[in-house]
Design a protein around this motif. Structure first.
Motif, PDB file in Angstrom:
ATOM      1  N   THR A  42       0.707  -1.311  -0.066  1.00 58.81           N
ATOM      2  CA  THR A  42       0.056   0.092  -0.209  1.00 58.81           C
ATOM      3  C   THR A  42       0.857   1.226   0.031  1.00 58.81           C
ATOM      4  O   THR A  42       2.178   1.300   0.669  1.00 58.81           O
ATOM      5  N   ALA A  43       0.114   2.362  -0.407  1.00 57.69           N
ATOM      6  CA  ALA A  43       0.951   3.752  -0.517  1.00 57.69           C
ATOM      7  C   ALA A  43      -0.101   4.683  -0.103  1.00 57.69           C
ATOM      8  O   ALA A  43      -1.344   4.714  -0.510  1.00 57.69           O
ATOM      9  N   VAL A  44       0.181   5.605   0.532  1.00 56.64           N
ATOM     10  CA  VAL A  44      -0.526   6.709   0.816  1.00 56.64           C
ATOM     11  C   VAL A  44       0.251   8.226   0.606  1.00 56.64           C
ATOM     12  O   VAL A  44       1.331   8.319   1.187  1.00 56.64           O
ATOM     13  N   ILE A  45      -0.494   8.915  -0.198  1.00 63.28           N
ATOM     14  CA  ILE A  45       0.436   9.994  -0.843  1.00 63.28           C
ATOM     15  C   ILE A  45      -0.604  11.342  -0.378  1.00 63.28           C
ATOM     16  O   ILE A  45      -1.628  11.161  -0.646  1.00 63.28           O
ATOM     17  N   TYR A 104      22.521   9.507  -7.024  1.00 63.23           N
ATOM     18  CA  TYR A 104      22.413   8.379  -6.821  1.00 63.23           C
ATOM     19  C   TYR A 104      21.188   7.796  -7.743  1.00 63.23           C
ATOM     20  O   TYR A 104      20.237   8.651  -8.052  1.00 63.23           O
ATOM     21  N   PRO A 105      21.025   6.447  -8.462  1.00 65.97           N
ATOM     22  CA  PRO A 105      19.965   6.091  -9.114  1.00 65.97           C
ATOM     23  C   PRO A 105      18.742   6.104  -8.210  1.00 65.97           C
ATOM     24  O   PRO A 105      18.731   5.541  -6.958  1.00 65.97           O
ATOM     25  N   ILE A 106      17.451   6.571  -8.894  1.00 72.57           N
ATOM     26  CA  ILE A 106      16.357   6.324  -7.783  1.00 72.57           C
ATOM     27  C   ILE A 106      15.632   5.216  -8.298  1.00 72.57           C
ATOM     28  O   ILE A 106      15.751   4.378  -9.537  1.00 72.57           O
ATOM     29  N   GLN A 107      14.910   4.610  -7.511  1.00 72.27           N
ATOM     30  CA  GLN A 107      14.454   3.173  -7.511  1.00 72.27           C
ATOM     31  C   GLN A 107      12.729   3.488  -7.566  1.00 72.27           C
ATOM     32  O   GLN A 107      12.249   4.101  -6.757  1.00 72.27           O
ATOM     33  N   THR A 108      12.352   2.426  -8.280  1.00 76.07           N
ATOM     34  CA  THR A 108      11.017   2.309  -8.206  1.00 76.07           C
ATOM     35  C   THR A 108      10.430   1.885  -6.695  1.00 76.07           C
ATOM     36  O   THR A 108      10.693   0.524  -6.324  1.00 76.07           O
ATOM     37  N   GLU A 109       9.791   2.510  -6.081  1.00 78.99           N
ATOM     38  CA  GLU A 109       9.566   2.082  -4.532  1.00 78.99           C
ATOM     39  C   GLU A 109       7.965   1.543  -4.588  1.00 78.99           C
ATOM     40  O   GLU A 109       7.583   0.685  -3.763  1.00 78.99           O
ATOM     41  N   PHE A 110       6.998   2.003  -5.565  1.00 82.20           N
ATOM     42  CA  PHE A 110       5.801   1.441  -5.661  1.00 82.20           C
ATOM     43  C   PHE A 110       5.299   1.713  -6.687  1.00 82.20           C
ATOM     44  O   PHE A 110       5.514   2.678  -7.441  1.00 82.20           O
ATOM     45  N   GLU A 111       4.594   0.545  -7.185  1.00 84.49           N
ATOM     46  CA  GLU A 111       3.820   0.476  -8.358  1.00 84.49           C
ATOM     47  C   GLU A 111       2.501  -0.206  -8.464  1.00 84.49           C
ATOM     48  O   GLU A 111       2.297  -1.063  -7.828  1.00 84.49           O
ATOM     49  N   GLY A 112       1.481   0.705  -8.646  1.00 89.92           N
ATOM     50  CA  GLY A 112       0.016   0.128  -8.441  1.00 89.92           C
ATOM     51  C   GLY A 112      -1.061   0.980  -9.048  1.00 89.92           C
ATOM     52  O   GLY A 112      -0.674   1.557 -10.174  1.00 89.92           O
ATOM     53  N   TYR A 113      -1.969   1.333  -8.269  1.00 93.31           N
ATOM     54  CA  TYR A 113      -3.258   2.138  -8.955  1.00 93.31           C
ATOM     55  C   TYR A 113      -3.805   2.831  -7.481  1.00 93.31           C
ATOM     56  O   TYR A 113      -3.898   2.335  -6.499  1.00 93.31           O
ATOM     57  N   VAL A 114      -4.551   3.729  -8.103  1.00 93.21           N
ATOM     58  CA  VAL A 114      -5.312   4.529  -6.953  1.00 93.21           C
ATOM     59  C   VAL A 114      -6.507   3.729  -6.610  1.00 93.21           C
ATOM     60  O   VAL A 114      -7.292   3.412  -7.330  1.00 93.21           O
ATOM     61  N   SER A 115      -6.734   3.574  -5.216  1.00 93.53           N
ATOM     62  CA  SER A 115      -7.681   2.725  -4.664  1.00 93.53           C
ATOM     63  C   SER A 115      -8.681   3.584  -3.900  1.00 93.53           C
ATOM     64  O   SER A 115     -10.105   3.303  -3.856  1.00 93.53           O
ATOM     65  N   GLU A 116      -8.404   4.732  -3.751  1.00 93.12           N
ATOM     66  CA  GLU A 116      -9.231   5.679  -2.837  1.00 93.12           C
ATOM     67  C   GLU A 116      -8.568   7.266  -3.032  1.00 93.12           C
ATOM     68  O   GLU A 116      -7.641   7.281  -2.695  1.00 93.12           O
ATOM     69  N   VAL A 117      -9.630   8.129  -3.050  1.00 96.64           N
ATOM     70  CA  VAL A 117      -9.254   9.403  -3.430  1.00 96.64           C
ATOM     71  C   VAL A 117      -9.819  10.343  -1.994  1.00 96.64           C
ATOM     72  O   VAL A 117     -11.199  10.160  -2.002  1.00 96.64           O
ATOM     73  N   SER A 118      -9.023  10.574  -0.928  1.00102.67           N
ATOM     74  CA  SER A 118      -9.720  11.345   0.065  1.00102.67           C
ATOM     75  C   SER A 118      -9.649  12.844   0.384  1.00102.67           C
ATOM     76  O   SER A 118      -8.497  13.207   0.312  1.00102.67           O
ATOM     77  N   PRO A 119     -10.759  13.499   0.364  1.00103.65           N
ATOM     78  CA  PRO A 119     -10.604  15.183   0.338  1.00103.65           C
ATOM     79  C   PRO A 119     -10.249  15.589   1.584  1.00103.65           C
ATOM     80  O   PRO A 119     -10.882  16.439   2.206  1.00103.65           O
ATOM     81  N   CYS A 144      -3.447   4.218  -2.243  1.00 99.81           N
ATOM     82  CA  CYS A 144      -3.024   3.205  -3.527  1.00 99.81           C
ATOM     83  C   CYS A 144      -2.808   1.980  -3.204  1.00 99.81           C
ATOM     84  O   CYS A 144      -2.495   1.749  -1.958  1.00 99.81           O
ATOM     85  N   LEU A 145      -2.868   1.012  -3.838  1.00 95.10           N
ATOM     86  CA  LEU A 145      -2.581  -0.466  -3.804  1.00 95.10           C
ATOM     87  C   LEU A 145      -1.962  -1.062  -4.948  1.00 95.10           C
ATOM     88  O   LEU A 145      -2.401  -0.785  -6.109  1.00 95.10           O
ATOM     89  N   ASP A 146      -1.177  -2.189  -4.853  1.00 94.45           N
ATOM     90  CA  ASP A 146      -0.514  -2.640  -5.915  1.00 94.45           C
ATOM     91  C   ASP A 146      -1.442  -3.565  -6.732  1.00 94.45           C
ATOM     92  O   ASP A 146      -2.603  -3.393  -6.729  1.00 94.45           O
ATOM     93  N   GLU A 147      -0.986  -4.710  -7.592  1.00 96.66           N
ATOM     94  CA  GLU A 147      -1.870  -5.371  -8.407  1.00 96.66           C
ATOM     95  C   GLU A 147      -2.861  -5.987  -7.737  1.00 96.66           C
ATOM     96  O   GLU A 147      -3.920  -6.318  -8.606  1.00 96.66           O
ATOM     97  N   ILE A 148      -3.048  -6.279  -6.657  1.00 94.31           N
ATOM     98  CA  ILE A 148      -4.217  -6.874  -5.967  1.00 94.31           C
ATOM     99  C   ILE A 148      -5.183  -5.955  -6.004  1.00 94.31           C
ATOM    100  O   ILE A 148      -6.548  -6.497  -6.214  1.00 94.31           O
ATOM    101  N   PHE A 149      -5.110  -4.619  -6.352  1.00 90.91           N
ATOM    102  CA  PHE A 149      -6.116  -3.697  -6.691  1.00 90.91           C
ATOM    103  C   PHE A 149      -7.110  -4.476  -7.903  1.00 90.91           C
ATOM    104  O   PHE A 149      -8.170  -4.420  -7.744  1.00 90.91           O
ATOM    105  N   LYS A 150      -6.445  -4.787  -8.940  1.00 85.73           N
ATOM    106  CA  LYS A 150      -7.119  -5.450 -10.157  1.00 85.73           C
ATOM    107  C   LYS A 150      -7.782  -6.659  -9.694  1.00 85.73           C
ATOM    108  O   LYS A 150      -9.000  -6.942 -10.419  1.00 85.73           O
TER     109      LYS A 150
END
Length: 325
Positions: A33-36, A66-81, A89-95
């Motif tokens: 999961t990721a929260v941005i 330094y090389p930047i690393q892919t830390e997260f790859e997935g999809y928006v699962s919820e938008v909170s105002p 965000c959630l990874d491939e489990i979202f699909k």
């Protein structure tokens, strides 16, 4: 001095700044999961009006030079105002959560009198560009997917009932016995050099208290279970690779297996900077100038990666069992 660098892609937007990020990755959970959080008022309003659930998310982070690393790859699962504006965000489990399992004729659910783990996974992943890795040769007889069950729920069933690690690396689905994924990269954490804070305990093998629950799944899907070890010890679960019907035999094997969970070494967690990169199921080396004889290699159970204006780029790393010296 390290200078943070990042690249965030959400849908059609490409960003170089945000208020904060928290990414959680663990071998014990089904999805990363990721929260941005984004606080800029003008940009926030534009994103709020444009970003939608299902938008692709790619977050790369590192330090300038330094090389930047892919830390997260997935999809928006919820938008909170909220304030600041939050994107969950959630990874491939979202699909996997969005589609229920159907037969080729369109009937909900599916059942097999006799099948294999690999065939079940191939079946539920039909239509997805997903590769399978490390799948054990396990027979399932029978195996039933109830009506209206989605693909993620099937993966959860496999994880919980059969004890396999089930998780995604990008679009690759790993379904395997614990700690068997091959990851060549091995981070080194030196307690006096690149570790900010330690919450580690060094224990002797004789001081380790473990209660092991041994589980064997028979060909008819019934379970044989025994418990061995210390009644008040840390609870661990071990699944046999082949069916074992005899409880006494299973107990003997469990008593031998429990020794692999008892070791002289560290247990606990550390806080580090953003480099070196670390993720769950990696093996990492711990070094200590004060006690050089305590050097060892440990599997990583969980990593929580966070970035904020006040705290910078940090990782909280929880270690699992010892992998070697």
């Amino acid at each position: 001095m390290f200078v943070f660098d990042c690249e965030l892609i959400i849908g059609n937007f490409k960003l170089k700044t945000f208020n904060s990020v928290k990414i959680t990755t663990s071998r014990k959970t089904l999805g990363d999961t990721a929260v941005i959080k984004i606080g800029d008022a003008g940009r926030k309003q534009k994103l709020r009006n444009s970003i939608k659930v299902g938008d692709k998310v790619i977050l790369k982070m590192g330090y300038k030079g330094y090389p930047i690393q892919t830390e997260f790859e997935g999809y928006v699962s919820e938008v909170s105002p909220n304030v600041p504006f939050e994107i969950h965000c959630l990874d491939e489990i979202f699909k996997m959560r969005r589609d229920v399992v159907k037969t080729p004729e369109g009937k909900l659910g599916m059942s097999w009198k006799k099948t294999t783990l690999l065939d079940v996974l191939k079946y539920i992943l039909q239509g997805y560009e997903t590769d399978l890795f490390n799948v054990p040769d396990v027979e399932l007889a029978p195996f039933v997917i109830e009506a209206k069950v989605n693909r993620a729920q099937v993966l959860k069933k496999i994880k919980e009932e059969y004890g396999f690690d089930v998780y995604f690396r990008g679009n690759k689905l790993i379904c395997a016995l614990g700690y068997t994924e091959v990851i060549e990269e091995q981070p080194i954490f030196h307690l006096q050099k690149n570790v900010i804070k330690t919450d580690l305990i060094y224990r002797k093998k004789e001081d380790s208290k473990i209660k092991l629950k041994a589980v064997s799944i028979l060909q008819d899907n019934t379970r044989v279970e025994v418990e061995v070890g210390d009644p008040d010890g840390e609870i661990r679960t071990w699944h046999t690779e082949t069916p074992i019907k005899d409880k006494e035999k299973l107990k003997l094997l469990a008593e031998a297996q429990i020794e692999s969970y008892k070791y002289e070494g560290y247990t606990g967690k550390i806080k580090t900077f953003g480099i070196p990169y670390a993720t769950h199921s990696m093996s990492a080396k711990i070094l200590d100038d004060t006690y050089p004889e305590r050097a060892g290699i440990y599997f990583i159970e969980q990593v929580e990666t966070s970035v904020s204006v006040t705290e910078g780029f940090k990782r909280d790393i929880i270690f699992g069992k010892k992998a070697g010296r």
